[in-house]
Design an enzyme around this catalytic site. Structure first.
Site, PDB file in Angstrom:
ATOM      1  CB  THR A  12     -71.871 -20.702  41.888  1.00 37.53           C
ATOM      2  OG1 THR A  12     -72.350 -19.488  41.319  1.00 37.53           O
ATOM      3  CG2 THR A  12     -72.895 -21.816  41.674  1.00 37.53           C
ATOM      4  N   GLY A  13     -69.390 -19.448  43.600  1.00 40.54           N
ATOM      5  CA  GLY A  13     -68.526 -18.327  43.976  1.00 40.54           C
ATOM      6  C   GLY A  13     -68.785 -17.942  45.426  1.00 40.54           C
ATOM      7  N   GLY A  14     -69.075 -18.950  46.245  1.00 42.69           N
ATOM      8  CA  GLY A  14     -69.373 -18.699  47.660  1.00 42.69           C
ATOM      9  C   GLY A  14     -68.125 -18.661  48.524  1.00 42.69           C
ATOM     10  CB  SER A  16     -64.082 -14.827  47.397  1.00 39.72           C
ATOM     11  OG  SER A  16     -63.541 -13.523  47.364  1.00 39.72           O
ATOM     12  N   GLY A  17     -65.880 -12.696  48.740  1.00 40.05           N
ATOM     13  CA  GLY A  17     -66.699 -11.520  48.435  1.00 40.05           C
ATOM     14  C   GLY A  17     -68.160 -11.648  48.813  1.00 40.05           C
ATOM     15  CB  SER A 137     -72.583  -6.100  36.762  1.00 46.76           C
ATOM     16  OG  SER A 137     -71.861  -4.878  36.773  1.00 46.76           O
ATOM     17  CE1 TYR A 150     -68.166  -8.921  35.493  1.00 46.23           C
ATOM     18  CE2 TYR A 150     -68.714  -6.581  35.398  1.00 46.23           C
ATOM     19  CZ  TYR A 150     -68.713  -7.790  36.079  1.00 46.23           C
ATOM     20  OH  TYR A 150     -69.264  -7.867  37.328  1.00 46.23           O
TER      21      TYR A 150
HETATM   22  N1  LIG Z   1     -67.453  -6.340  43.326  1.00 42.87           N
HETATM   23  C1  LIG Z   1     -68.188  -5.606  42.518  1.00 42.87           C
HETATM   24  O1  LIG Z   1     -68.105  -4.365  42.512  1.00 42.87           O
HETATM   25  C2  LIG Z   1     -69.182  -6.250  41.596  1.00 42.87           C
HETATM   26  C3  LIG Z   1     -70.080  -5.416  40.920  1.00 42.87           C
HETATM   27  C4  LIG Z   1     -71.039  -5.986  40.090  1.00 42.87           C
HETATM   28  C5  LIG Z   1     -71.088  -7.362  39.955  1.00 42.87           C
HETATM   29  N2  LIG Z   1     -70.184  -8.150  40.611  1.00 42.87           N
HETATM   30  C6  LIG Z   1     -70.331  -9.592  40.444  1.00 42.87           C
HETATM   31  O2  LIG Z   1     -70.484 -10.173  41.719  1.00 42.87           O
HETATM   32  C7  LIG Z   1     -70.098 -11.547  41.683  1.00 42.87           C
HETATM   33  C8  LIG Z   1     -69.221 -11.846  42.872  1.00 42.87           C
HETATM   34  O3  LIG Z   1     -68.028 -11.100  42.768  1.00 42.87           O
HETATM   35  P1  LIG Z   1     -67.247 -10.504  44.019  1.00 42.87           P
HETATM   36  O4  LIG Z   1     -67.188  -9.043  43.820  1.00 42.87           O
HETATM   37  O5  LIG Z   1     -67.763 -11.060  45.283  1.00 42.87           O
HETATM   38  O6  LIG Z   1     -65.785 -11.024  43.653  1.00 42.87           O
HETATM   39  P2  LIG Z   1     -64.804 -12.103  44.285  1.00 42.87           P
HETATM   40  O7  LIG Z   1     -64.543 -11.786  45.715  1.00 42.87           O
HETATM   41  O8  LIG Z   1     -63.670 -12.132  43.336  1.00 42.87           O
HETATM   42  O9  LIG Z   1     -65.628 -13.464  44.230  1.00 42.87           O
HETATM   43  C9  LIG Z   1     -65.832 -14.156  43.044  1.00 42.87           C
HETATM   44  C10 LIG Z   1     -66.169 -15.582  43.398  1.00 42.87           C
HETATM   45  O10 LIG Z   1     -66.452 -16.308  42.196  1.00 42.87           O
HETATM   46  C11 LIG Z   1     -65.586 -17.441  42.158  1.00 42.87           C
HETATM   47  N3  LIG Z   1     -65.308 -17.776  40.780  1.00 42.87           N
HETATM   48  C12 LIG Z   1     -64.753 -17.018  39.822  1.00 42.87           C
HETATM   49  N4  LIG Z   1     -64.664 -17.704  38.679  1.00 42.87           N
HETATM   50  C13 LIG Z   1     -65.181 -18.935  38.921  1.00 42.87           C
HETATM   51  C14 LIG Z   1     -65.349 -20.103  38.150  1.00 42.87           C
HETATM   52  N5  LIG Z   1     -64.940 -20.169  36.880  1.00 42.87           N
HETATM   53  N6  LIG Z   1     -65.920 -21.169  38.732  1.00 42.87           N
HETATM   54  C15 LIG Z   1     -66.315 -21.141  40.019  1.00 42.87           C
HETATM   55  N7  LIG Z   1     -66.161 -20.075  40.806  1.00 42.87           N
HETATM   56  C16 LIG Z   1     -65.586 -18.984  40.257  1.00 42.87           C
HETATM   57  C17 LIG Z   1     -64.348 -17.034  42.939  1.00 42.87           C
HETATM   58  O11 LIG Z   1     -63.609 -18.135  43.396  1.00 42.87           O
HETATM   59  P3  LIG Z   1     -62.268 -18.644  42.592  1.00 42.87           P
HETATM   60  O12 LIG Z   1     -61.575 -17.440  42.074  1.00 42.87           O
HETATM   61  O13 LIG Z   1     -61.531 -19.422  43.610  1.00 42.87           O
HETATM   62  O14 LIG Z   1     -62.801 -19.498  41.508  1.00 42.87           O
HETATM   63  C18 LIG Z   1     -65.031 -16.298  44.092  1.00 42.87           C
HETATM   64  O15 LIG Z   1     -65.536 -17.211  45.024  1.00 42.87           O
HETATM   65  C19 LIG Z   1     -69.456 -11.754  40.319  1.00 42.87           C
HETATM   66  O16 LIG Z   1     -70.386 -12.362  39.458  1.00 42.87           O
HETATM   67  C20 LIG Z   1     -69.160 -10.340  39.859  1.00 42.87           C
HETATM   68  O17 LIG Z   1     -69.144 -10.238  38.461  1.00 42.87           O
HETATM   69  C21 LIG Z   1     -69.238  -7.625  41.414  1.00 42.87           C
END
Ligand SMILES: NC(=O)c1ccc[n+]([C@@H]2O[C@H](COP(=O)([O-])OP(=O)(O)OC[C@H]3O[C@@H](n4cnc5c(N)ncnc54)[C@H](OP(=O)(O)O)[C@@H]3O)[C@@H](O)[C@H]2O)c1
Length: 249
Positions: A12-14, A16-17, A137, A150
């Site tokens: 899920t959330g596959g 991006s990122g 996180s 968050y």
């Molecule tokens: N980057 C960091 O430093 C960091 C640190 C700790 C934890 N995290 C966690 O890591 C995970 C991935 O984040 P990322 O950093 O890779 O960020 P990202 O590039 O913004 O990716 C987030 C992904 O989740 C999807 N998403 C968001 N809301 C959604 C929803 N309601 N339903 C379905 N998909 C949804 C987005 O797609 P759409 O926007 O198109 O829906 C995207 O594919 C998240 O859970 C975030 O909290 C990130």
């Protein structure tokens, strides 16, 4: 060696990122894949990178109806699920006075409620040997000003991992988490901060990190691959911190 040969994985959330980086690595290791996201353009671009045989489903993690539709689509295409990587998540920066009820509910709805019901609704597709991975996180244990909602949503996930790990291990299904520190993904541009402030925040975080840099999405993907594969077969209810040493400070 391909470590997920023939396995069916849903990220899920596959789109991006770190979710996209994990999907790419899972595919390289032989997994048959499904990914989700909400933004059609981002989802289409990710699907194009992953190849035609990938199932890309527009599905909002906060919507139980969407989760039902997602599991129906995965069931119809693949008939089962071996790896469930619950990674979709959002972070909105705001001081306590500015947090509305709608924003509170939105973050909890996606990050915590969505994760719970995604697991619940995926279970009929999962058999002994399956692996569930959640993205938490390091903010779920550290104080993180302006990210209180968050952090609380991710602390809820930390608790879910332990309880559900015990609830599901009797069926041979392992539940674990990855707890990332700062990782360079588009998330930092979606915090709702003005661009200059976001850039200053990024520079301050990199400077504070013992590793003096952000992690790469690929560094989360390699941990996800480990937890998805049988190499982690005796790891249950664990939260692996991948943060360059940040949470040791
Ligand atoms: N980057 C960091 O430093 C960091 C640190 C700790 C934890 N995290 C966690 O890591 C995970 C991935 O984040 P990322 O950093 O890779 O960020 P990202 O590039 O913004 O990716 C987030 C992904 O989740 C999807 N998403 C968001 N809301 C959604 C929803 N309601 N339903 C379905 N998909 C949804 C987005 O797609 P759409 O926007 O198109 O829906 C995207 O594919 C998240 O859970 C975030 O909290 C990130």
């Amino acid at each position: 060696m391909r470590r997920l040969e023939g396995k069916v994985a849903l990220v899920t959330g596959g789109s991006s990122g770190m979710g996209l980086a994990s999907a790419l690595l899972f595919k390289e290791h032989g997994a048959r894949l499904a990914i989700t996201g909400r933004e059609p353009a981002t989802l289409d671009a990710a699907a194009a990178r992953l190849g035609q045989d990938v199932l890309a489903v527009r599905s909002d993690a906060a919507s139980l109806a969407d989760i039902d539709g997602l599991m129906a689509a995965v069931g119809e295409r693949y008939g089962r699920l071996d790896v469930l990587f619950i990674n979709a998540g959002v972070a909105h920066a705001a001081p306590i006075e500015s947090v509305s009820e709608a924003d509170f509910d939105a973050q909890l709805g996606i990050n915590l409620k969505g994760a719970f019901f995604t697991i619940q609704k995926a279970l009929p597709l999962m058999r002994s040997g399956a692996s569930i991975i959640l993205t938490t996180s390091i903010t779920n244990q550290l104080g993180s000003p302006n990210f209180s909602v968050y952090g609380a949503s991710k602390a809820g996930l930390r608790s879910l991992v332990k309880s559900l790990a015990l609830e599901l291990i009797g069926r041979g299904i392992r539940v674990n988490a990855i707890s990332p520190g700062p990782i360079a993904t588009p998330m930092f541009d979606r915090l709702g901060l003005p661009e200059a402030l976001a850039e200053a925040k990024k520079a301050a975080i990199a400077d504070k990190s013992p590793s003096k840099r952000f992690g790469a999405a690929a560094e989360i993907a390699s941990c996800a691959l480990f937890l998805a594969s049988s190499e982690s077969s005796y790891i249950v209810g664990e939260e692996i911190v991948v943060d360059g040493g940040m949470s040791l400070l």
